[in-house]
Design a protein around this motif. Structure first.
Motif, PDB file in Angstrom:
ATOM      1  N   GLY A  89      -4.621  -2.355   5.696  1.00 20.20           N
ATOM      2  CA  GLY A  89      -5.194  -2.979   4.507  1.00 20.20           C
ATOM      3  C   GLY A  89      -4.483  -4.257   4.094  1.00 20.20           C
ATOM      4  O   GLY A  89      -4.902  -4.929   3.160  1.00 20.20           O
ATOM      5  N   GLU A  90      -3.386  -4.588   4.783  1.00 20.01           N
ATOM      6  CA  GLU A  90      -2.650  -5.808   4.415  1.00 20.01           C
ATOM      7  C   GLU A  90      -1.878  -6.338   5.615  1.00 20.01           C
ATOM      8  O   GLU A  90      -1.338  -5.575   6.407  1.00 20.01           O
ATOM      9  N   VAL A  91      -1.829  -7.657   5.702  1.00 17.98           N
ATOM     10  CA  VAL A  91      -1.050  -8.368   6.709  1.00 17.98           C
ATOM     11  C   VAL A  91      -0.183  -9.356   5.941  1.00 17.98           C
ATOM     12  O   VAL A  91      -0.721 -10.212   5.238  1.00 17.98           O
ATOM     13  N   ASP A  95      12.223  -4.045   0.239  1.00 19.54           N
ATOM     14  CA  ASP A  95      12.389  -4.173   1.687  1.00 19.54           C
ATOM     15  C   ASP A  95      11.239  -4.954   2.329  1.00 19.54           C
ATOM     16  O   ASP A  95      11.439  -5.661   3.306  1.00 19.54           O
ATOM     17  N   GLU A  96      10.034  -4.824   1.767  1.00 14.36           N
ATOM     18  CA  GLU A  96       8.896  -5.537   2.370  1.00 14.36           C
ATOM     19  C   GLU A  96       9.138  -7.048   2.312  1.00 14.36           C
ATOM     20  O   GLU A  96       8.640  -7.801   3.128  1.00 14.36           O
ATOM     21  N   ASN A  97       9.905  -7.468   1.310  1.00 14.74           N
ATOM     22  CA  ASN A  97      10.168  -8.894   1.161  1.00 14.74           C
ATOM     23  C   ASN A  97      11.272  -9.393   2.074  1.00 14.74           C
ATOM     24  O   ASN A  97      11.642 -10.562   2.035  1.00 14.74           O
ATOM     25  N   ALA A 137      -7.084  -2.150   1.024  1.00 18.24           N
ATOM     26  CA  ALA A 137      -6.929  -3.609   1.025  1.00 18.24           C
ATOM     27  C   ALA A 137      -7.252  -4.135  -0.369  1.00 18.24           C
ATOM     28  O   ALA A 137      -7.967  -3.484  -1.135  1.00 18.24           O
ATOM     29  N   TYR A 138      -6.687  -5.289  -0.692  1.00 17.63           N
ATOM     30  CA  TYR A 138      -6.976  -5.917  -1.984  1.00 17.63           C
ATOM     31  C   TYR A 138      -8.240  -6.754  -1.877  1.00 17.63           C
ATOM     32  O   TYR A 138      -8.353  -7.605  -0.999  1.00 17.63           O
ATOM     33  N   GLN A 139      -9.170  -6.499  -2.803  1.00 18.03           N
ATOM     34  CA  GLN A 139     -10.449  -7.226  -2.746  1.00 18.03           C
ATOM     35  C   GLN A 139     -10.281  -8.717  -2.979  1.00 18.03           C
ATOM     36  O   GLN A 139     -11.073  -9.520  -2.496  1.00 18.03           O
ATOM     37  N   LEU A 154       3.015  -4.831   7.390  1.00 16.54           N
ATOM     38  CA  LEU A 154       1.608  -4.460   7.344  1.00 16.54           C
ATOM     39  C   LEU A 154       1.503  -3.324   6.341  1.00 16.54           C
ATOM     40  O   LEU A 154       2.507  -2.711   6.017  1.00 16.54           O
ATOM     41  N   ALA A 155       0.306  -3.057   5.840  1.00 19.75           N
ATOM     42  CA  ALA A 155       0.140  -1.881   4.991  1.00 19.75           C
ATOM     43  C   ALA A 155      -0.949  -0.998   5.557  1.00 19.75           C
ATOM     44  O   ALA A 155      -1.987  -1.482   6.016  1.00 19.75           O
ATOM     45  N   LEU A 156      -0.682   0.286   5.546  1.00 16.83           N
ATOM     46  CA  LEU A 156      -1.712   1.270   5.833  1.00 16.83           C
ATOM     47  C   LEU A 156      -2.479   1.512   4.547  1.00 16.83           C
ATOM     48  O   LEU A 156      -1.887   1.584   3.469  1.00 16.83           O
ATOM     49  N   ILE A 206      -4.359   5.403  -0.529  1.00 15.18           N
ATOM     50  CA  ILE A 206      -2.983   4.918  -0.377  1.00 15.18           C
ATOM     51  C   ILE A 206      -2.957   3.418  -0.070  1.00 15.18           C
ATOM     52  O   ILE A 206      -3.945   2.830   0.373  1.00 15.18           O
ATOM     53  N   HIS A 207      -1.813   2.822  -0.329  1.00 16.34           N
ATOM     54  CA  HIS A 207      -1.509   1.478   0.166  1.00 16.34           C
ATOM     55  C   HIS A 207       0.002   1.498   0.405  1.00 16.34           C
ATOM     56  O   HIS A 207       0.772   1.457  -0.545  1.00 16.34           O
ATOM     57  N   ASP A 208       0.397   1.614   1.652  1.00 21.62           N
ATOM     58  CA  ASP A 208       1.831   1.718   1.929  1.00 21.62           C
ATOM     59  C   ASP A 208       2.284   0.682   2.942  1.00 21.62           C
ATOM     60  O   ASP A 208       1.873   0.699   4.104  1.00 21.62           O
ATOM     61  N   ASP A 209       3.150  -0.224   2.481  1.00 16.23           N
ATOM     62  CA  ASP A 209       3.659  -1.281   3.345  1.00 16.23           C
ATOM     63  C   ASP A 209       4.724  -0.723   4.273  1.00 16.23           C
ATOM     64  O   ASP A 209       5.540   0.087   3.856  1.00 16.23           O
ATOM     65  N   PHE A 210       4.698  -1.192   5.507  1.00 14.42           N
ATOM     66  CA  PHE A 210       5.807  -0.846   6.412  1.00 14.42           C
ATOM     67  C   PHE A 210       6.247  -2.103   7.148  1.00 14.42           C
ATOM     68  O   PHE A 210       5.458  -2.986   7.460  1.00 14.42           O
TER      69      PHE A 210
HETATM   70 ZN    ZN Z   1       1.376  -4.161   0.105  1.00 14.30          ZN
END
Ligand code: ZN
Ligand code: ZN
Length: 419
Positions: free
Chosen positions: A322-324, A346-348, A358-360, A353-355, A384-388
């Motif tokens: 849902g996110e790149v 940590d994402e910063n 997605a943000y509209q 990517l996020a599982l 869910i929206h989880d960044d890894f």
């Molecule tokens: Zn995110």
């Protein structure tokens, strides 16, 4: 508490209210926790400081949802096993009432990453699902920028112990505060100004990528060879947002990323995590995901594999992206060399990517789309929206141009284009 610390705390609080939320005179403000239902009571000193800053900025009413981690554990130890789908629905309603009536939302990210260690993953999963189900309308509002919202991290003992296990106990929390002040630019002469300069730079990066409108990205790094398709009309953003009513705000403090959404069915290949993922009180570490037609078809993890499996199974969209997001390896968080066990920080430090959802707002005209229309344009939906984190100093990323040719976007973890 020494005088300097108090001064920095005040600057940190002002940063959240003025840069994060850009709270407007007359607005109501709700403080809540990002994932766990309420703000931990140990964070009270900063929450009081935030409340002062909010009223100074003209807030009409500041309300806080509190929680106590000890009570959460007691539930796992003593509550009936078949009761973990229960959720106090009023918590979500309180938040919705504020944000649907022009108020702002400040989410506190503050938790002990080890708190739920050893608890039954199935119960954790049920509880997580219940929270996510009730949070869904709130996330939808955030995705449409209905309100000005931001997320701020606040150290508590259990978290500081995890980040600084080798320090004497009484030095752990001060060390975490110091690290946060540093990466949030609190020590700068004028933190508010430093943030404006930084946000402007991120906006220029996203403008550059928007002009390119790549068809996709190709990631290579040790253990990673991944192609991600980007939908027509995808929009790169930084955390500098504007509400539908026209209030500019910064959704995360700190933030270093520019990000967009992938086409949920166009991810192919294998990706390896580069940092642990703290999820639902557990840590998932050294994991690999294999994608086919956008879906995770195979996975493995050295630590937390069961938790990862549960996460992927939460719903249809949980096993799709849902996110790149692109973050240079030289970001202050990466340079701190610390692992925060907190995705927001940590994402910063790293491309991620996020599982899940997605943000509209990451697609042109997205705010006005129904869920079905959004999906038809390639958007992913999930509870869910989880960044890894996948980025490192060894990652190369190419942008795929319309004719199939590629050009460098990142080399060795750094931006490959000049502004
Ligand atoms: Zn995110
Ligand atoms: Zn992100």
């Amino acid at each position: 508490m020494d005088v300097n610390f108090q001064t920095n705390l005040k600057k940190y609080a002002d940063l959240a209210i003025k840069v994060g939320l850009n709270l407007q005179p007359g607005q109501k403000l709700i403080l809540q926790a990002l994932k766990y239902g309420g703000v931990p009571i140990q964070t009270a000193p900063l929450v009081r400081e935030l409340t002062v800053s909010a009223y100074q900025a003209g807030a009409r009413l500041v309300d806080v949802l509190w929680r106590d981690d000890a009570l959460k554990l007691i539930r796992f130890e003593h509550a009936p096993r078949d009761s973990f789908e229960e959720f106090p629905a009023w918590q979500a309603q309180v938040i919705l009432e504020v944000i649907e009536n022009g108020g702002a939302m400040l989410s506190i990210s503050s938790f002990d990453p080890d708190l739920m260690e050893g608890q039954d993953p199935d119960l954790l999963d049920l509880q997580q699902k219940a929270i996510q189900k009730h949070r869904k309308p709130i996330i939808t509002h955030a995705g449409k920028n209905t309100m000005n919202w931001t997320v701020l991290s606040i150290p508590i003992a259990g978290w500081a112990r995890k980040v600084f296990p080798d320090l004497p106990v009484d030095e752990q929390e001060p060390a975490l505060w110091d690290a946060l002040f540093k990466i949030c630019r609190v020590y700068e002469e004028d933190p508010l100004k430093a943030w404006q300069v930084h946000i402007t730079d991120l906006d220029k990066r996203s403008d550059f990528l928007n002009h390119k409108s790549y068809q996709g990205l190709h990631y290579t790094a040790p253990g990673t060879d991944l192609r991600i398709g980007l939908p027509v009309g995808h929009t790169w953003k930084s955390a500098g947002f504007t509400t539908r009513s026209g209030i500019p705000f910064t959704a995360n403090v700190p933030t270093e990323e520019v990000f967009t959404l992938p086409d949920r069915e166009l991810t192919e290949g294998i990706v390896s995590s580069s940092r642990p993922l703290a999820y639902s009180g557990n840590v998932i570490n050294n994991f690999k995901l294999t994608f086919k037609k956008g879906k995770v078809v195979d996975f493995s993890a050295e630590q937390g594999e069961q938790v990862l499996e549960n996460l992927l199974k939460i719903d249809q969209g949980a096993s799709m992206l849902g996110e790149v997001a692109l973050v240079p390896n030289s970001s202050p968080i990466s340079q701190s060399g610390l692992l925060f066990y907190n995705t927001l920080l940590d994402e910063n430090a790293s491309c991620h990517l996020a599982l899940g959802n997605a943000y509209q707002f990451n697609i042109q005209g997205g705010e006005k789309l129904s869920t079905e229309e959004f999906k038809a344009r390639g958007g992913n939906t999930s509870l869910i929206h989880d960044d890894f984190m996948i980025g490192s100093g060894k990652m190369n990323i190419d942008g795929i141009i319309a004719d199939g040719k590629t050009e460098p976007v990142m080399r060795d973890g750094e931006w490959a284009f000049k502004l």
